[in-house]
Design a protein around this motif. Structure first.
Motif, mmCIF file in Angstrom:
data_model
loop_
_atom_site.group_PDB
_atom_site.id
_atom_site.type_symbol
_atom_site.label_atom_id
_atom_site.label_comp_id
_atom_site.label_asym_id
_atom_site.label_seq_id
_atom_site.Cartn_x
_atom_site.Cartn_y
_atom_site.Cartn_z
ATOM 1 N N ALA A 1 0.593 -1.260 0.110
ATOM 2 C CA ALA A 1 0.065 0.073 0.005
ATOM 3 C C ALA A 1 0.858 1.428 0.025
ATOM 4 O O ALA A 1 0.489 2.271 -0.679
ATOM 5 C CB ALA A 1 -0.725 -0.047 1.304
ATOM 6 N N GLU A 2 2.098 1.259 0.581
ATOM 7 C CA GLU A 2 2.864 2.370 0.801
ATOM 8 C C GLU A 2 3.408 2.635 -0.703
ATOM 9 O O GLU A 2 3.729 3.784 -1.072
ATOM 10 C CB GLU A 2 4.031 2.197 1.825
ATOM 11 C CG GLU A 2 3.482 2.334 3.173
ATOM 12 C CD GLU A 2 2.748 3.770 3.483
ATOM 13 O OE1 GLU A 2 3.389 4.889 3.099
ATOM 14 O OE2 GLU A 2 1.557 3.700 3.778
ATOM 15 N N ILE A 3 3.768 1.509 -1.306
ATOM 16 C CA ILE A 3 4.321 1.553 -2.518
ATOM 17 C C ILE A 3 3.370 2.114 -3.606
ATOM 18 O O ILE A 3 3.646 2.814 -4.596
ATOM 19 C CB ILE A 3 4.965 0.311 -3.237
ATOM 20 C CG1 ILE A 3 6.129 -0.173 -2.245
ATOM 21 C CG2 ILE A 3 5.369 0.384 -4.545
ATOM 22 C CD1 ILE A 3 6.318 -1.589 -2.430
ATOM 23 N N VAL A 4 2.205 1.834 -3.570
ATOM 24 C CA VAL A 4 1.054 2.255 -4.322
ATOM 25 C C VAL A 4 0.991 3.935 -4.187
ATOM 26 O O VAL A 4 1.119 4.583 -5.194
ATOM 27 C CB VAL A 4 -0.472 1.643 -3.985
ATOM 28 C CG1 VAL A 4 -1.350 2.227 -4.693
ATOM 29 C CG2 VAL A 4 -0.322 0.122 -4.615
ATOM 30 N N ARG A 5 1.059 4.147 -2.817
ATOM 31 C CA ARG A 5 0.928 5.680 -2.657
ATOM 32 C C ARG A 5 2.217 6.361 -3.343
ATOM 33 O O ARG A 5 2.012 7.622 -3.757
ATOM 34 C CB ARG A 5 0.685 5.871 -1.072
ATOM 35 C CG ARG A 5 -0.380 5.527 -0.481
ATOM 36 C CD ARG A 5 -0.370 5.685 1.089
ATOM 37 N NE ARG A 5 0.408 6.749 1.564
ATOM 38 C CZ ARG A 5 -0.179 7.730 1.740
ATOM 39 N NH1 ARG A 5 -1.440 8.307 1.269
ATOM 40 N NH2 ARG A 5 0.534 8.918 2.231
ATOM 41 N N ALA A 6 3.204 5.827 -3.346
ATOM 42 C CA ALA A 6 4.454 6.502 -3.792
ATOM 43 C C ALA A 6 4.506 6.721 -5.356
ATOM 44 O O ALA A 6 4.963 7.418 -5.641
ATOM 45 C CB ALA A 6 5.700 5.506 -3.561
ATOM 46 N N VAL A 7 3.874 5.877 -5.891
ATOM 47 C CA VAL A 7 3.775 5.932 -7.420
ATOM 48 C C VAL A 7 2.501 6.964 -8.093
ATOM 49 O O VAL A 7 2.346 6.724 -9.289
ATOM 50 C CB VAL A 7 3.842 4.606 -8.019
ATOM 51 C CG1 VAL A 7 5.012 3.694 -7.643
ATOM 52 C CG2 VAL A 7 2.614 3.867 -7.924
ATOM 53 N N HIS A 8 1.702 7.417 -7.239
ATOM 54 C CA HIS A 8 0.625 7.954 -7.509
ATOM 55 C C HIS A 8 0.619 9.450 -6.898
ATOM 56 O O HIS A 8 0.967 9.660 -5.872
ATOM 57 C CB HIS A 8 -0.731 7.447 -7.310
ATOM 58 C CG HIS A 8 -1.052 6.280 -8.144
ATOM 59 N ND1 HIS A 8 -1.376 6.062 -9.198
ATOM 60 C CD2 HIS A 8 -0.785 4.753 -7.490
ATOM 61 C CE1 HIS A 8 -1.559 4.673 -9.677
ATOM 62 N NE2 HIS A 8 -1.362 4.044 -8.668
ATOM 63 N N TYR A 9 0.155 10.477 -7.876
ATOM 64 C CA TYR A 9 0.214 11.725 -7.276
ATOM 65 C C TYR A 9 -1.113 11.970 -6.382
ATOM 66 O O TYR A 9 -1.924 11.144 -6.298
ATOM 67 C CB TYR A 9 -0.358 12.643 -8.686
ATOM 68 C CG TYR A 9 0.741 12.856 -9.491
ATOM 69 C CD1 TYR A 9 1.922 13.204 -9.044
ATOM 70 C CD2 TYR A 9 0.771 12.711 -10.835
ATOM 71 C CE1 TYR A 9 3.175 13.811 -9.843
ATOM 72 C CE2 TYR A 9 1.741 12.772 -11.620
ATOM 73 C CZ TYR A 9 2.814 13.196 -11.345
ATOM 74 O OH TYR A 9 4.086 13.375 -12.282
#
Length: 272
Positions: A105-113
């Motif tokens: 989930a943290e990685i998903v947040r990192a790749v989206h504005y």
């Protein structure tokens, strides 16, 4: 200006599994050679390679001239590292060593504005938007990115269903080598327990409606995982191919002694 389709989009419309190879030397020339091979994908590695940002950029630029998909593995899921790789124009990421749904989930947040994520906004300065030549890039950036997370530990296998349930994880990539090591079977990627875990993982991904990828240099292993339903199989690496090919040359022409298979040179002359 438009961007190429993502790995996820390409898998979705393909009537067969995709096949690719690693570019691990940090060389744009090697990446271009792989890109022109007829394989579907070039996997640009920055975890187990000397590749830095400039090398990743050069490889992306070299591969862009060919009808292949570029997939980049950054060294980690660090938010800053992911931002930098995305700004270079990487559209497809496979992030290593993801063990839990919380990490995913943290990685998903990192790749989206924002508001979905926390990716820093620098599109006007970056190749990702082709320096603002891609119309509507900021609004549509999420649709230009595919995120795969690498499942390569016993913990990740145990948490796989939760990882697959994370919104924004587009697929999973199984790494049998590290998985074997985490199971106390270092160097035994073909151990039945390792193979069984990967096969079960591929089935879990299919049940979740998400594609799976796997590293499998041995043709028999690649065939096994294709038959199990893997959507992408990585079947070689630039450095491994060069190592094995040059060893074969040494065996053929030198053998176990300085004179080679035929010290007179008759064998060598006869081959021309």
């Amino acid at each position: 200006m438009t961007l190429p389709p993502t790995l996820g989009a390409r898998i979705a419309v393909s009537d067969r599994p995709l096949f690719g190879a690693w570019s691990c030397a940090g060389s744009a020339t090697n990446a271009e050679i792989v890109a022109g091979s007829g394989l579907d994908l070039v996997l640009i590695d920055a975890e187990h390679s000397p590749a830095g940002l400039e090398s990743i950029l050069a490889q992306l630029q070299a591969v862009a001239a060919y009808p292949v998909t570029a997939l980049v593995r950054p060294p980690s899921g660090d938010t800053v590292a992911l931002k930098q790789v995305l700004d270079l124009g990487a559209q497809n990421l496979v992030v290593p060593m993801v063990d839990t749904a919380e990490q995913a989930a943290e990685i998903v947040r990192a790749v989206h504005y924002p508001p979905v994520g926390v990716r820093g906004v620098g599109s006007a300065l970056a190749r990702s938007s082709r320096w603002n030549r891609v119309e509507g890039y900021l609004a549509d950036a999420s649709s230009t990115i595919s995120l795969f997370v690498q499942i390569e530990s016993a913990a990740a296998i145990a948490n796989l269903e939760q990882i697959l349930a994370v919104d924004g994880v587009d697929g999973v990539f199984f790494g049998p080598a590290d998985l074997a090591a985490s199971m106390g079977l270092l160097g035994q990627q073909e151990h039945p327990d390792v193979v069984g875990a990967v096969l079960a993982g591929i089935a879990s991904a299919a049940a979740a409606g998400k594609p799976s990828a796997v590293n499998a240099f041995a043709p028999a292993a690649a065939d096994r995982y294709v038959q199990a339903g893997a959507a992408l199989v990585i079947v070689g690496a630039d450095v491994a191919l060069l190592a094995r090919a040059t060893e074969a040359l040494a065996d053929r022409f030198i053998g176990s002694h300085p004179g080679g298979p035929d010290a007179s040179g008759a064998t060598l002359r006869a081959s021309y």
